[in-house]
Design a protein around this motif. Sequence first.
Motif, short mmCIF file in Angstrom:
data_model
loop_
_atom_site.label_atom_id
_atom_site.label_comp_id
_atom_site.label_asym_id
_atom_site.label_seq_id
_atom_site.Cartn_x
_atom_site.Cartn_y
_atom_site.Cartn_z
N HIS A 384 25.57 15.55 -5.47
CA HIS A 384 24.04 15.35 -4.81
C HIS A 384 23.15 16.25 -4.51
CE1 HIS A 384 21.13 14.48 -1.87
NE2 HIS A 384 21.88 15.19 -0.86
N ARG A 385 23.71 17.48 -4.23
CA ARG A 385 23.04 18.57 -3.69
C ARG A 385 22.28 19.10 -5.20
NH1 ARG A 385 21.85 22.31 -0.07
NH2 ARG A 385 21.67 24.44 -0.48
N TYR A 386 23.22 19.23 -6.27
CA TYR A 386 22.62 19.45 -7.70
C TYR A 386 21.99 18.58 -8.55
CZ TYR A 386 24.24 23.96 -6.09
OH TYR A 386 24.68 25.23 -5.33
N GLY A 387 21.27 17.47 -7.80
CA GLY A 387 20.52 16.53 -8.58
C GLY A 387 21.23 15.33 -9.27
N GLN A 388 22.64 15.30 -9.21
CA GLN A 388 22.95 14.23 -9.92
C GLN A 388 23.06 12.78 -9.17
OE1 GLN A 388 22.52 15.88 -12.84
NE2 GLN A 388 24.20 14.57 -13.37
N LEU A 389 23.17 12.95 -7.84
CA LEU A 389 22.90 11.61 -7.14
C LEU A 389 21.99 11.69 -5.95
CD1 LEU A 389 26.92 11.23 -6.15
CD2 LEU A 389 25.21 9.53 -7.68
N ASP A 390 21.43 10.75 -5.64
CA ASP A 390 20.50 10.78 -4.67
C ASP A 390 21.13 10.82 -3.18
OD1 ASP A 390 20.37 7.89 -3.34
OD2 ASP A 390 20.35 7.54 -5.43
N ARG A 391 20.58 11.03 -2.03
CA ARG A 391 21.31 11.20 -0.87
C ARG A 391 21.70 9.63 -0.19
NH1 ARG A 391 20.32 14.63 3.56
NH2 ARG A 391 18.58 15.25 2.03
N GLN A 472 14.33 16.20 -3.72
CA GLN A 472 13.67 17.52 -3.79
C GLN A 472 14.50 18.89 -3.79
OE1 GLN A 472 10.61 17.68 -0.49
NE2 GLN A 472 9.25 15.95 -1.57
N ALA A 473 15.65 18.46 -3.26
CA ALA A 473 16.66 19.65 -3.02
C ALA A 473 17.41 19.94 -4.27
CB ALA A 473 17.72 19.19 -1.77
N ALA A 474 17.24 19.09 -5.57
CA ALA A 474 17.89 19.20 -6.59
C ALA A 474 17.94 20.72 -7.30
CB ALA A 474 17.42 18.22 -7.55
N ARG A 475 18.70 21.46 -7.88
CA ARG A 475 18.81 22.56 -8.16
C ARG A 475 19.02 22.63 -9.84
NH1 ARG A 475 17.55 22.85 -3.68
NH2 ARG A 475 18.04 24.45 -2.06
N LYS A 476 18.46 23.72 -10.23
CA LYS A 476 18.71 23.86 -11.73
C LYS A 476 19.93 24.32 -12.06
CE LYS A 476 13.72 24.11 -13.00
NZ LYS A 476 12.63 24.83 -13.65
N ASN A 477 20.39 25.02 -11.12
CA ASN A 477 21.71 25.83 -11.34
C ASN A 477 22.73 25.06 -11.30
OD1 ASN A 477 23.96 27.62 -11.57
ND2 ASN A 477 23.61 28.59 -9.82
N GLN A 478 23.55 24.55 -12.54
CA GLN A 478 24.71 23.59 -12.61
C GLN A 478 26.20 24.44 -12.29
OE1 GLN A 478 24.18 20.27 -12.50
NE2 GLN A 478 22.14 20.82 -12.06
N TRP A 479 26.18 25.53 -11.97
CA TRP A 479 27.52 26.29 -12.01
C TRP A 479 28.39 25.93 -10.98
CZ3 TRP A 479 29.68 28.03 -16.31
CH2 TRP A 479 28.75 28.33 -17.35
N PRO A 480 27.85 25.56 -9.60
CA PRO A 480 28.67 25.36 -8.90
C PRO A 480 29.27 23.83 -8.87
CG PRO A 480 26.65 26.18 -7.77
CD PRO A 480 26.38 25.97 -9.09
N ALA A 481 28.41 23.06 -9.60
CA ALA A 481 29.07 21.66 -9.95
C ALA A 481 30.22 21.74 -10.80
CB ALA A 481 28.12 20.57 -10.36
N ARG A 482 29.96 22.57 -11.80
CA ARG A 482 31.06 22.79 -12.97
C ARG A 482 32.06 23.61 -12.27
NH1 ARG A 482 26.69 25.24 -17.42
NH2 ARG A 482 25.39 23.17 -17.94
#
Length: 631
Positions: A384-391, A472-482
């Motif tokens: 969710h935090r990195y933009g793959q799921l809405d709240r 709006q809180a979606a981030r471009k950095n995907q490394w935490p999710a990875r």
Amino acid sequence: MILFVALCLLVVELCIICKQQFENTLPVVAAAAVLVCYGLAMFQALAWFEWVVLATDAAGLGWCAVQVVLGRGRKLLGEGLRNIVTPGLLCFALVAALFVAAALPHRVSHTDEVYVWAIQPLSIYYHQGFVGALLNLSVRFMTYTPGMHLFQWIGLAIHGEWSEGVVFLWLWLFYAIMLLPLTRRLTWKKAGWMPVYAVAIILLPAVFNAEAYRILRVDAALGLAVGYATVMAWRFATEAENRSFNGIATALALALLVLVKQPGIGWAIFPVAIALLAGKRVRGLKANIKEAAVLFALPLLTFLSWNLFCALAGLTGQHIETLQSNLTNIVSRQYSVSGGDLLALLNALVISVTQGSASIAGGVLTVPQIAWPLIFITFAIVLHRYGQLDRQTTRRLIALLAVCYVAYTGAFYAALLVVFRPEWTSPVDLAKMVPFMDNMQRYGCGIWYALLMLLSYIGTAPRAATVPEPPQAARKNQWPARGLALLLAVVALVGIQWDVIIANLVLGRYEPGTLAEEMDGIQANSFWAEEIEDPNAVVLLASDNYPNNRLWLQYALAPLKLVMPYQTGLSAVDFEALLRDEQINYFVSEGTENELYQLASAYAPDKMLDEYTMYAIKWQGDDLSLVALGE
């Protein structure tokens, strides 16, 4: 071989007609094939399955021919090749090649396989479908749903003869087919990841079930079927493209889920709930409820049809009878449950959940069961935090996970008091009950497979496909999710019993158990069985010394149906009634010092029977006679 080619052609045609990749099409074909076999097996008409496939192939070729006449042939061919020749196809081929080499030497090694998981596919293969109670070889588990047995029948039909190795192979191929859609985003530009995907497909079935590659039980298959149905339900709810295909695929997946094992009807609620919670913001609650009802209709009808067939065919099951008996004993206070027992059982349950049972190569490194919901909740939050799921969807997913886990734990605890009541004595022996609690993970692995497959799919999906309104809180950095995905992979690998994987999948390491030797010995000693080729034969087997486990004898001599009565002190009237009631048409005795031999001898022409010789039962009105075969 004709059936194999016909099925391959069918997959190719559907890839072209439906404009779907191979990895999306194969699971749908597998589910549809099992359902068609299910309908044919009720009439012992599985021999017609090949003709059904060939007729469907002919219809598909006709459609393609029409498209060529209309001038769409070149475009159709180009799109078809792109959908058929995919990294997913090559990945599946690699996995299947390993499975073929590793599975074919496998033999039955566990009593559960003798009781149901091997003997039922054997019965279906020789009878070309289901049989009634009198011919049923799995007397204690007649009502078990036959989905996996039918899928294995397809493999046996292609192979052309009975083989335990083929039964293992098609169970493993089922794993791969359910996991195959996870490769749909693997492109030729990323083909270097193909070995990683192939290894993941091989190892994932063993993450939550150490016996996935050792025994023919279907718990891992059930879990993966839940996972596949969940992914398809998510796609149906959230993706605007291919909704018709995804809807059909979801309904077929749910029906398949019901047929794999009896609890499947309960697990089918989870994917439907996923479709409801994920699709509300796309189409509205009322529309989603209607769609969920339509999705659940096919699995519900499948479940009801199987129960109706069991009732009409007189099939019974030990679990249902045991449940009824246990409830009666509890009501009559023959089974007592004290407050101390309730606390002790709860304590054993807590210990099992918090300690875990999976080991790495026989070591002591474990993954507690309670860790999995925490890991999946964390994974959902990061997605969710990195933009793959809405709240809102994230909250609902977490709530659904919590509700399902608590509900399943409560149901298992209740089952300890009713279904599994004979497994323990009062007062409860904690040391004996804790290992028994490990069944909780085996029976409940469906939710973990479902979440692992769903979150893996969401994590690799384009953001627009899974988030109708990106936060709006979606981030471009995907490394935490990875990084979290990598951590999940490490935890999963830790939980695998590597000694089981190595012993069953590494070429040259598999060794048949003592049970296989027992079966070979029984078959060699029962040479009289070779005189009968009729799979519908019912044989009254008399013996001076039955084996300790008579069901082993039944499996070794299948498809012959053996009648080996435990009753003693039978009269001539009882003997004749036994022959009539069980519709017995052959008699054989291993030895001459047993009661049945003495009773049967009275009906021989010279009042004497030869041991280890097959006799046909002959009735002329009420007059009975035994005649040696060949006379």
